[in-house]
Design a protein around this motif. Structure first.
Motif, mmCIF file in Angstrom:
data_model
loop_
_atom_site.group_PDB
_atom_site.id
_atom_site.type_symbol
_atom_site.label_atom_id
_atom_site.label_comp_id
_atom_site.label_asym_id
_atom_site.label_seq_id
_atom_site.Cartn_x
_atom_site.Cartn_y
_atom_site.Cartn_z
ATOM 1 N N SER A 173 0.608 -1.307 0.052
ATOM 2 C CA SER A 173 -0.209 -0.266 0.307
ATOM 3 C C SER A 173 0.418 1.396 -0.184
ATOM 4 O O SER A 173 0.924 2.381 -1.075
ATOM 5 C CB SER A 173 -0.772 0.210 1.254
ATOM 6 O OG SER A 173 -1.882 1.176 1.460
ATOM 7 N N LYS A 174 1.644 1.324 1.264
ATOM 8 C CA LYS A 174 2.934 3.031 0.815
ATOM 9 C C LYS A 174 3.769 2.492 -0.449
ATOM 10 O O LYS A 174 3.837 3.613 -1.155
ATOM 11 C CB LYS A 174 3.777 2.373 2.013
ATOM 12 C CG LYS A 174 3.623 2.619 3.205
ATOM 13 C CD LYS A 174 4.087 2.029 5.055
ATOM 14 C CE LYS A 174 3.516 2.171 5.848
ATOM 15 N NZ LYS A 174 4.004 1.882 7.217
ATOM 16 N N HIS A 175 3.959 1.166 -0.880
ATOM 17 C CA HIS A 175 4.604 1.642 -2.028
ATOM 18 C C HIS A 175 4.016 1.946 -3.178
ATOM 19 O O HIS A 175 4.262 2.517 -4.388
ATOM 20 C CB HIS A 175 5.397 0.136 -2.090
ATOM 21 C CG HIS A 175 6.775 0.147 -3.833
ATOM 22 N ND1 HIS A 175 7.517 0.460 -4.083
ATOM 23 C CD2 HIS A 175 6.127 -0.349 -4.582
ATOM 24 C CE1 HIS A 175 8.646 0.327 -4.896
ATOM 25 N NE2 HIS A 175 7.160 -0.427 -5.350
ATOM 26 N N LEU A 176 2.870 1.819 -3.447
ATOM 27 C CA LEU A 176 1.657 1.653 -4.258
ATOM 28 C C LEU A 176 1.420 3.528 -4.454
ATOM 29 O O LEU A 176 1.493 4.424 -5.384
ATOM 30 C CB LEU A 176 0.345 1.364 -4.737
ATOM 31 C CG LEU A 176 0.209 0.098 -4.634
ATOM 32 C CD1 LEU A 176 -0.933 -0.876 -4.558
ATOM 33 C CD2 LEU A 176 0.197 -0.255 -6.304
ATOM 34 N N LYS A 177 1.767 3.861 -2.954
ATOM 35 C CA LYS A 177 1.727 5.789 -2.823
ATOM 36 C C LYS A 177 2.654 6.184 -3.209
ATOM 37 O O LYS A 177 2.202 7.386 -3.882
ATOM 38 C CB LYS A 177 1.066 5.944 -1.448
ATOM 39 C CG LYS A 177 0.291 7.394 -0.982
ATOM 40 C CD LYS A 177 0.274 7.487 0.155
ATOM 41 C CE LYS A 177 -1.072 7.266 0.577
ATOM 42 N NZ LYS A 177 -1.542 7.185 1.947
ATOM 43 N N GLY A 179 2.678 6.660 -6.883
ATOM 44 C CA GLY A 179 0.957 7.487 -7.360
ATOM 45 C C GLY A 179 -0.125 7.077 -7.720
ATOM 46 O O GLY A 179 -0.329 7.592 -8.199
ATOM 47 N N LEU A 180 0.193 5.807 -7.370
ATOM 48 C CA LEU A 180 -1.435 4.612 -7.323
ATOM 49 C C LEU A 180 -1.929 4.780 -5.939
ATOM 50 O O LEU A 180 -1.567 4.574 -4.719
ATOM 51 C CB LEU A 180 -0.935 3.471 -8.122
ATOM 52 C CG LEU A 180 -0.447 3.441 -8.839
ATOM 53 C CD1 LEU A 180 0.621 1.717 -8.922
ATOM 54 C CD2 LEU A 180 -0.802 3.700 -10.493
ATOM 55 N N SER A 181 -3.157 4.920 -6.076
ATOM 56 C CA SER A 181 -3.800 4.935 -4.673
ATOM 57 C C SER A 181 -5.039 3.089 -5.078
ATOM 58 O O SER A 181 -5.837 3.390 -6.278
ATOM 59 C CB SER A 181 -4.304 5.745 -3.777
ATOM 60 O OG SER A 181 -5.153 6.338 -4.812
ATOM 61 N N PHE A 182 -5.384 2.828 -3.781
ATOM 62 C CA PHE A 182 -6.789 2.041 -3.701
ATOM 63 C C PHE A 182 -7.484 2.597 -2.875
ATOM 64 O O PHE A 182 -7.498 3.085 -1.349
ATOM 65 C CB PHE A 182 -6.358 0.639 -3.933
ATOM 66 C CG PHE A 182 -5.138 -0.067 -4.443
ATOM 67 C CD1 PHE A 182 -6.075 -1.071 -5.135
ATOM 68 C CD2 PHE A 182 -4.188 -0.302 -4.612
ATOM 69 C CE1 PHE A 182 -5.964 -1.487 -6.158
ATOM 70 C CE2 PHE A 182 -3.758 -1.056 -5.817
ATOM 71 C CZ PHE A 182 -4.608 -1.133 -6.541
ATOM 72 N N LYS A 183 -8.876 2.962 -3.107
ATOM 73 C CA LYS A 183 -9.819 3.352 -3.246
ATOM 74 C C LYS A 183 -10.922 2.096 -2.269
ATOM 75 O O LYS A 183 -11.529 1.380 -3.220
ATOM 76 C CB LYS A 183 -10.774 4.453 -3.360
ATOM 77 C CG LYS A 183 -9.839 5.385 -3.793
ATOM 78 C CD LYS A 183 -9.659 6.117 -2.818
ATOM 79 C CE LYS A 183 -8.714 7.645 -2.834
ATOM 80 N NZ LYS A 183 -8.238 8.548 -2.344
ATOM 81 N N LYS A 184 -11.366 1.882 -1.464
ATOM 82 C CA LYS A 184 -12.663 0.897 -0.767
ATOM 83 C C LYS A 184 -13.424 1.184 -1.379
ATOM 84 O O LYS A 184 -13.962 2.669 -1.695
ATOM 85 C CB LYS A 184 -12.714 0.788 0.790
ATOM 86 C CG LYS A 184 -11.753 0.287 1.276
ATOM 87 C CD LYS A 184 -12.548 0.393 2.819
ATOM 88 C CE LYS A 184 -11.191 -0.280 4.118
ATOM 89 N NZ LYS A 184 -11.726 0.074 5.595
#
Length: 124
Positions: free
Chosen positions: A99-103, A106-111
């Motif tokens: 999750s931190k790596h994706l952030k 520049g990528l993020s996951f939303k519920k």
């Protein structure tokens, strides 16, 4: 957090050499803790230098190739979850680490937002 300046370190070491207490030094040197004074002087006694230790940080758990695989997988399947990414790409990283790596990428996951159910559907 930034390291304590060399000027402050030098003041601490000179004061400790004269036999000053941490409490006295705290009055002269602002924005520093008592434990930092102790650590700086102890480092000086053991190594002979007051220079801050180099910050090592943590290395990325993923390679550039894995980063590209992740980007490609997200493009193919935009609603993929972090756990599914780890499992499908066989990544050696924790869920929070990815999750931190994706952030950082520049990528993020939303519920997913709660969706209204049809009147005919029932919940378990």
């Amino acid at each position: 957090m930034r390291p304590i300046s060399n000027e402050k370190r030098q003041i601490i070491i000179e004061a400790k050499k004269r036999g000053e207490t941490e409490k006295t030094i705290l009055n002269w040197v602002k924005d520093i803790s008592r434990s930092s004074i102790t650590k700086i002087y102890k480092q000086y006694q053991t190594t002979g230098t007051h220079q801050p230790k180099p910050y090592k940080g943590s290395k990325s758990h993923l390679t550039k190739e894995q980063d590209q695989q992740i980007k490609d997988k997200i493009k193919q399947t935009p609603d993929i979850t972090i756990n599914e990414l780890i499992e499908e790409l066989q990544l050696d990283i924790t869920e929070s680490g990815l999750s931190k790596h994706l952030k950082a990428m520049g990528l993020s996951f939303k519920k997913r937002r709660s969706m209204l159910m049809d009147k005919n559907e029932t919940t378990l």
